[in-house]
Enzyme design. Structure first.
Site, PDB file in Angstrom:
ATOM      1  N   GLY C 152       0.910  -1.272   0.083  1.00 55.63           N
ATOM      2  CA  GLY C 152       0.186   0.092   0.022  1.00 55.63           C
ATOM      3  C   GLY C 152       0.803   1.119  -0.022  1.00 55.63           C
ATOM      4  O   GLY C 152       2.014   1.224   0.301  1.00 55.63           O
ATOM      5  N   CYS C 153       0.156   2.447  -0.252  1.00 56.62           N
ATOM      6  CA  CYS C 153       1.065   3.575  -0.596  1.00 56.62           C
ATOM      7  C   CYS C 153       1.686   4.079   0.923  1.00 56.62           C
ATOM      8  O   CYS C 153       2.803   4.287   1.062  1.00 56.62           O
ATOM      9  CB  CYS C 153       0.101   4.710  -1.289  1.00 56.62           C
ATOM     10  N   TYR C 154       0.821   4.469   1.865  1.00 59.78           N
ATOM     11  CA  TYR C 154       0.996   4.692   3.054  1.00 59.78           C
ATOM     12  C   TYR C 154       2.028   3.737   3.822  1.00 59.78           C
ATOM     13  O   TYR C 154       3.194   4.140   4.376  1.00 59.78           O
ATOM     14  CB  TYR C 154      -0.113   4.817   4.102  1.00 59.78           C
ATOM     15  N   ALA C 155       1.515   2.287   3.419  1.00 61.12           N
ATOM     16  CA  ALA C 155       2.494   1.267   4.056  1.00 61.12           C
ATOM     17  C   ALA C 155       4.006   1.552   3.367  1.00 61.12           C
ATOM     18  O   ALA C 155       4.986   1.308   4.290  1.00 61.12           O
ATOM     19  CB  ALA C 155       1.762  -0.090   3.737  1.00 61.12           C
ATOM     20  N   THR C 156       4.249   1.610   2.160  1.00 58.25           N
ATOM     21  CA  THR C 156       5.417   1.717   1.884  1.00 58.25           C
ATOM     22  C   THR C 156       6.426   2.972   2.347  1.00 58.25           C
ATOM     23  O   THR C 156       7.239   2.603   2.777  1.00 58.25           O
ATOM     24  CB  THR C 156       5.382   2.117   0.377  1.00 58.25           C
TER      25      THR C 156
END
Lengths: 341, 341, 341, 341
Positions: C152-156
């Site tokens: 995921g974007c935030y996760a990255t």
């Protein structure tokens, strides 16, 4: 008075303005979107008004009958049916839609997409642009009017920009051009793809090129003001801002008024107007008028090119809708005019 | 080639475009703002180019002499002095400023505020708008030109919008009106109050009303294209976006071309142009052209009002500056044209 | 390869990236929104790819079977059913949704609102964050993987920010806090009230406080990386920008790594990573990474307060989705990695 | 009263608020930027106040002596010298800068970059956050204070967010984390590169990481409120909006207060506060508080992670500066409190 369609952007501004005006009394508010809840749950208003229950549209007539004047912030097709009903009950009406702005019934199918259900009211309606009395056919203005058609936002800015020139015969009324740019609140509270952040932000485009409904309204007002047949090519654009509208009007100088006197013409025309400011065209900005009831204009004649440019800005929800409606309302009931603060 | 003024917004785009073009070789970059550092510290470019040292402006001539062509992304007054020096050393020049766009030397004090130091070059300079060859007096275009004047951003959009109409005699060339709206990158990399976020965001206003320097450039190009005396009233506005420029042009139809054929006239005029798209005017948006080398136009004739509206959009830093410069550069050296991707 | 869900924001970026990569061949694209039209009508891509017909979702398997790898830019619930079908046909899959990121099937009803239809694939899926190999349980990374779960974007951004600290035991893994701020493209191409310009512009708010689905993903990755039980309190916020995502992570220093060495720890951890830049925390900005495949991090330890702050930015559609998917894709097929340009 | 520094963003808001308050009388305004002109040329205020002449800073003491209270909207270093002079003349002072917020003189060189010229006033100054009386050492609040230090914008939001939790011993005061996000008006009216539209729009970044001057102010207030040694790691970010500030605070639950009672703790703490609203954390938005004197908070405890998140929003120029100053001013002179409308 009452407000029908209080949940829209303009309707919410109306609620706030009426609640803040000492001489006005808000007795009822109507909107399906907020039905069953209190007004104060949605809009920051003084406590006395915050506790008003929002009635559903089905109760619009009953609610409006409790007041002297009903402010309609409803779509044109809704206003077109609701206003006659209210008038029949003796309620005076200020309509913020285009339903009663045009004198020619045939214009409604063409520009608004519906057949007018009460065309007999079109001649009676007062076109309420206070600073340009000649835009209306009613000599007495709003004072004795039963029905006031509140002007459109772009139309207000464009008529203010061009009326002095047309009235003075300073320009060729057959070729006027208006480039409008409006913040997104002007499109209303709708959930549509074109109004998504990803569609609007960092973007700009023209819309309804050649068929925006403010066109006949601007032409009608200027034709009346100048006693001529006015032709206006109007192109609106959607701006990536929340509030504010600016039009840039172009016209050809007729030669009747010397170039050097064009600006003085504007200052004279609007000297009596508390809410219209005349400045250099570069000082006409959205920031100067947003969140205020003012309109601001600037004009510059180009002697070499025989042209004139007028910039005209206002807050599309205030002078372009709600605060102008209040100006008309106060004139109708003889209340002190909208504070020029 | 070399880039002088690489630290500006347009200069940085030039660096990126030249570095990405297989046939071009960037051998030097100049800018006082970044002097002494590596280009790659400021702009994301391929490694080969990232390690170029940025030379100070005082070294501009020495650096530029190492290349075949120098791209000048400097202010007009600087380009006006630098270009003749470079030409004297046998370096060909593409100038992104207005310094060599106008044929009449007298226009410089009036519109640019300085006396032109090399007026003899004005007749020689090629006005480089590839899709409107008639905007230049050079028959061969950029191919054999020593000096190319890259058009202004608003001017590019306006000329593309009006040239087909003027060439066909479809409009009255004496009363054309252009309303320009540009993102802030068009104002350049300056620290000025008017360019602060608090001044620009949620705001809009016209500037340089009646005295924007693109006016004579647009009139000159259209006069040449239509072999008429063109008069254009141009008003630019600063938009609260980073990139993108849209002009809305208004003109009076002469009657020479039937209304129904006006759009076809555009499609024919730009059919050979890889980088100019013709669409419905409402589909001409900043989003469609920003970060691309394309220009997009839309036209609509209004039979009833005898007017025509053209919307014209492009990325002010690309088709309005750097990518158009690359189009000209490639034509000068016979490299494959800018990829239409 | 093929792209399923090409009409979404991430899907469109995938199309552009794959089309531009010399070693990759795009053979099919699928999306109901654009079915029946050509890809080039919607996305600017090279001609060879522009003429691809967009197939409807009902044809997804047939289309994907023509390629070696299918890139799924579909909602999690759709990917969860589609991936197993494709794998059964021998097609390898890179899934951009969360459908295969979590190893624990029970997490799906809790965080994603659906029961996982193919839980047996969860252990096999490779969690594809190339710069943090320890975030995945697959020793060989993407190379031999049949199924890659694109992070995921935030996760990255959050994992990049905290993994070096957790791996070094420099912080207390039981109390990490992540404040995320993302541009609106991260919400996908939906017509919802909360994504309207009038809701987003000039506004900011947190959403899904305590229940954003990237929480278990971040905790899982950091738990694996540090061989500890990681606890992360994550709060996302919707930013009024189009592109770009920044997270600010806070944690308590354990004392194991001296304050003065914390930044060096980051530089060492990411020295081999072409696409991860380490800078001062104030130089980690959306502008530096938007429209690029880079992630940029900055760290500052506060000796007095025993805390550490990491800022981590990337383009939510690129390093947060499509360009990271391409990194994984290239690793899967042995193609040259994504150009670090 | 008088306003010194009326030309700044906060100063202009003060002028508007004081002019609109029935019990307050604005007798003088000072600012070099507008010296020699009338206040009404710059700010929309009622006519009585519009005609006030703006005096230069050199006349600040003379002007302020004509009023009972002086509101200082000047930089900290200026306030630090001006306030003692005014107090010596018997004028009471509300200072909007940080010059008198910190009790420890040694904090000024460290956090503000100057040696305090009047450290003896630091113990006397009342820290004016009306809803958190325990943030000040003065038992009587502003009532009898000669000198009120108006809190910082981020500090107001952070203290409101954490004080109830610290006072109840619900969290570990040694590890609190505050992520601040503020609109650009919070940076003041300066012409600096970092405040240019091209730097701010579509962008976000943290600044002054580890050294923002609101840090000691937040720690001091919370230490006093909870009678503990509070440690706050604070990171501000510059948001691409004009007005509005939101902080997201994170802390570790101590276990002393059951998770389920944490929200009730907030509602009780702020029930008496007219201008502080408690809502779900997702309903704490800039739009709800911008252009209003309200602060809005939301809290959510995470039982599983043993953490608590509080979101806290206000208008940085109003509750974060001018309207809070008016609350303090009214308390000082016994005028009716700021209308909660």
């Amino acid at each position: 008075m009452s407000i029908v369609g209080v949940s829209g952007f303009a309707g919410s501004e109306l609620a706030r303005l009426v609640a803040e005006h000492a001489s006005l009394s808000l007795v009822g508010v109507v909107a399906d979107r907020w039905k069953g809840s209190k007004l104060g749950e949605h809009v920051r208003v003084p406590a006395s008004v915050a506790k008003l229950s929002v009635a559903p549209m089905s109760e619009a007539v009953n609610v409006a009958r409790q007041g002297e004047v009903a402010l309609l912030a409803t779509p044109a097709e809704v206003s077109a049916r609701l206003a006659p009903e209210l008038l029949a009950h003796g309620v005076r009406v200020v309509d913020l839609s285009g339903a009663f702005r045009l004198e020619d019934p045939a214009a409604y199918p063409r520009w608004y997409g519906f057949d007018h259900p009460a065309p007999e009211l079109l001649a009676e309606a007062h076109y309420g642009l206070p600073e340009v009395a000649s835009a209306s056919t009613r000599a007495g203005g709003a004072r004795d009017a039963r029905l006031v058609a509140n002007p459109g936002c772009y139309a207000t800015a464009a008529i203010l920009a061009l009326a002095p020139l047309v009235e003075a015969g300073a320009i060729d009324p057959g070729s006027m051009y208006v480039d409008g740019k409006s913040g997104v609140s002007g499109a209303g509270r709708k959930v549509e793809e074109r109004l998504l952040f990803m569609e609007v932000d960092e973007n700009l485009s023209a819309y309804r090129v050649g068929n925006h409904q403010h066109t006949p309204e601007i032409e009608q007002a200027l034709s009346r003001a100048g006693r001529v047949r006015a032709s206006v090519t109007f192109v609106p654009h959607l701006l990536p801002v929340r509030r504010g509208l600016l039009v840039t009007a172009f016209a050809r100088l007729s030669g009747k008024v010397p170039h050097a006197e064009v600006e003085a013409l504007f200052r004279r025309a609007y000297a009596p107007a508390d809410l219209v400011e005349v400045r250099a065209p570069e000082d006409v900005t959205l920031a100067q008028v947003a969140y205020t009831p003012y309109a601001r204009l600037g004009v510059r004649a180009d002697a070499e090119r025989g042209s004139v440019v007028v910039t005209s800005a206002l807050d599309n929800l205030l002078k372009g809708a709600a605060s102008q409606a209040l100006q008309n309302l106060c004139a109708m009931i003889g209340a002190p005019p909208l504070s020029s603060h």
